[in-house]
Write a protein that holds these residues in place. Structure first.
Motif, PDB file in Angstrom:
ATOM      1  N   SER A 131       0.806  -1.218   0.000  1.00 50.26           N
ATOM      2  CA  SER A 131       0.000   0.000   0.000  1.00 50.26           C
ATOM      3  C   SER A 131       0.840   1.270   0.000  1.00 50.26           C
ATOM      4  CB  SER A 131      -0.934   0.003   1.215  1.00 50.26           C
ATOM      5  OG  SER A 131      -1.805  -1.093   1.184  1.00 50.26           O
ATOM      6  N   ILE A 134       0.842   3.905  -2.840  1.00 46.57           N
ATOM      7  CA  ILE A 134      -0.263   4.825  -3.065  1.00 46.57           C
ATOM      8  C   ILE A 134       0.040   6.206  -2.526  1.00 46.57           C
ATOM      9  CG2 ILE A 134      -2.707   5.253  -2.600  1.00 46.57           C
ATOM     10  CD1 ILE A 134      -2.099   2.977  -4.527  1.00 46.57           C
ATOM     11  N   THR A 145      -5.203   3.816 -10.076  1.00 41.94           N
ATOM     12  CA  THR A 145      -4.691   2.762  -9.202  1.00 41.94           C
ATOM     13  C   THR A 145      -5.671   1.602  -9.050  1.00 41.94           C
ATOM     14  OG1 THR A 145      -3.463   4.424  -7.944  1.00 41.94           O
ATOM     15  CG2 THR A 145      -3.776   2.285  -6.911  1.00 41.94           C
ATOM     16  N   THR A 197      -6.277   2.228   1.301  1.00 45.66           N
ATOM     17  CA  THR A 197      -5.829   3.234   0.340  1.00 45.66           C
ATOM     18  C   THR A 197      -6.880   3.397  -0.751  1.00 45.66           C
ATOM     19  OG1 THR A 197      -4.653   1.502  -0.863  1.00 45.66           O
ATOM     20  CG2 THR A 197      -3.367   2.799   0.705  1.00 45.66           C
ATOM     21  N   CYS A 199      -8.451   3.498  -4.360  1.00 45.67           N
ATOM     22  CA  CYS A 199      -8.159   2.845  -5.632  1.00 45.67           C
ATOM     23  C   CYS A 199      -9.439   2.838  -6.453  1.00 45.67           C
ATOM     24  CB  CYS A 199      -7.631   1.423  -5.434  1.00 45.67           C
ATOM     25  SG  CYS A 199      -8.814   0.280  -4.686  1.00 45.67           S
TER      26      CYS A 199
END
Length: 461
Positions: A131, A134, A145, A197, A199
């Motif tokens: 992660s 990111i 992402t 995160t 995405c």
């Protein structure tokens, strides 16, 4: 599998976690994308990129030239030796290696993100554990992402259940997290490494033939609402091709001489080290079963697998056993071509630690599973195979993980699949599931999911 030609040349950067099961999965997926003319970049340490390429199965050597590898140089790895007498089965000896490697990857991958996204949009596909990439990508608006999950969808559901107040079906066994799947110190390491995160989508190495109800349920959870979910597995090839010149592995020559569907393949992956007492019980169980077998006997990977010699502990074990089972079984001490073995017509069953790669490979090839989970998602995977899909039997229950399993249990599990009436039905279901999974790749759901992903990223300009 063929897709429509596209003019889109948006680069794709793939960032795997530096461990064999993760490297293998992400490299297979990278090759799937590059085989459709998409420009794929694969970035890890030089040591782990070499490992991924060296152990690749099912693709020609030439296919690797379609990927741009970014071999990030790192200093020599700290020493790491698996502990066969550990109180748990998780490869804790690798945690310092992972910390060391990730520390040295951060800055080079940050620079790579900037350079690849400087003149066009960039598709970033990162292992769900990685992660940290990111944090840098979030500041670059041209990066899109996607998170790649190397565990099945159903494994995530119990933890989402814990963190939400939503009602859950009380008749589904998957909504009870299993205890002690990783040691506390390892859990702390992953919590530091992994954090939620942003995405645009999540990719799974799974098939709707296996997990459609769980994918549907996952899509309704807060963490997944509004995100694209693609079940693109199995990402490993279904048609195995030699990717190296030279002679075949001796175990394949041995398999050629065995009757169809007569062999049990025994292998516990690259992250498991089995104590001597347990190895001895497995050996007796295999011999007593009177069934043909191939047994891959090796310790867990150390840091740099290219520097590993055959471990003396493994080399010296069971030397008289080889002679006693000659003709009936074969012991492989070292790396073995698992995809080739599972795809071989003589292989009927797979005694496995139930890492998700091995599960997907075994189920895709239509072989029955004998499950012996060791850590992480493996206990959950074993339950799904035996209790939900019913394409295998449990060799050792997770509740008895601290015990040395006696040879009688090994013998009993093998006979249940290979000899007993119950085994005929298990093997029939396994064959049927394998056909469904392969149908998904050959124009079915997995084909459509991969096509949907490629179409989706092709829309970024």
């Amino acid at each position: 599998m063929e897709f429509p030609n596209r003019d889109n040349k948006i680069p794709i950067l793939v960032v795997p976690f530096p461990e064999q099961g993760h490297l293998n999965t992400l490299l297979h997926f990278s090759l799937l994308l590059s085989s459709q003319g998409l420009p794929v970049h694969f970035s890890s340490s030089s040591i782990h990129n070499h490992q991924a390429r060296h152990r690749l199965q099912g693709w020609t050597s030439a296919s690797l030239h379609n990927i741009t590898f970014h071999d990030i140089p790192i200093p020599s790895l700290p020493p790491s030796t698996p502990n066969p007498n550990s109180t748990h089965n998780f490869p804790s000896h690798l945690v310092p290696i992972w910390e060391f490697v990730i520390h040295h990857l951060r800055s080079p991958i940050s620079s790579l993100l900037h350079s690849l996204s400087s003149s066009s949009p960039l598709i970033l596909i990162h292992d769900h554990v990685m992660s940290f990439v990111i944090a840098e990508a979030a500041s670059i608006p041209s990066i899109h992402t996607f998170k790649f999950q190397c565990v099945p969808a159903n494994f995530l559901l119990p933890y989402l259940c814990e963190s939400t107040s939503k009602p859950w079906p009380d008749n589904n066994m998957f909504f009870s997290p299993l205890p002690d799947i990783v040691p506390e110190e390892v859990s702390t390491f992953f919590k530091k490494l992994y954090y939620d995160t942003p995405c645009e989508g999540i990719l799974f190495n799974t098939s709707l033939a296996i997990e459609e109800p769980f994918i549907d349920l996952l899509a309704k959870q807060d963490d997944f609402v509004g995100k694209k979910i693609f079940a693109v597995g199995p990402v490993s090839p279904l048609t195995v091709m030699d990717n190296k010149s030279g002679p075949r592995h001796p175990c394949l020559e041995w398999l050629d001489k065995q009757p169809p569907k007569s062999v049990v393949y025994v292998a516990f992956g690259s992250s498991t080290t089995i104590p001597v007492e347990q190895i001895e019980q497995i050996a007796i169980g295999l011999e007593k079963s009177k069934q043909r077998f191939i047994w891959v006997l090796r310790d867990a990977d150390r840091g740099d697998v290219s520097q590993e010699a055959e471990l003396e502990r493994v080399k010296s074990l069971l030397l008289d056993f080889d002679k006693r089972v000659e003709g009936m079984g074969m012991v492989v001490r070292g790396w073995a071509p698992q995809l080739d073995i599972l795809a071989h017509g003589s292989t009927a069953a797979f005694m496995s630690h139930c890492g998700w790669n091995s599960c997907m490979e075994g189920m895709s090839m239509g072989v029955a599973m004998l499950t012996w989970p060791m850590h992480s998602d493996q206990p959950s995977n074993a339950r799904m195979i035996t209790e939900y899909l019913k394409v295998g039997v449990m060799v050792r229950e997770w509740e008895k993980r601290d015990e040395v399993l006696k040879w009688e249990k090994v013998d009993e599990a093998i006979r249940k699949v290979m000899v007993d009436e119950e085994g005929l039905e298990i093997r029939r279901r396994a064959k049927e599931l394998g056909e469904k999974i392969r149908d998904g790749i050959e124009g079915g759901s997995s084909f459509e999911q991969l096509l949907a992903f490629i179409n989706y990223i092709s829309g970024f300009k």
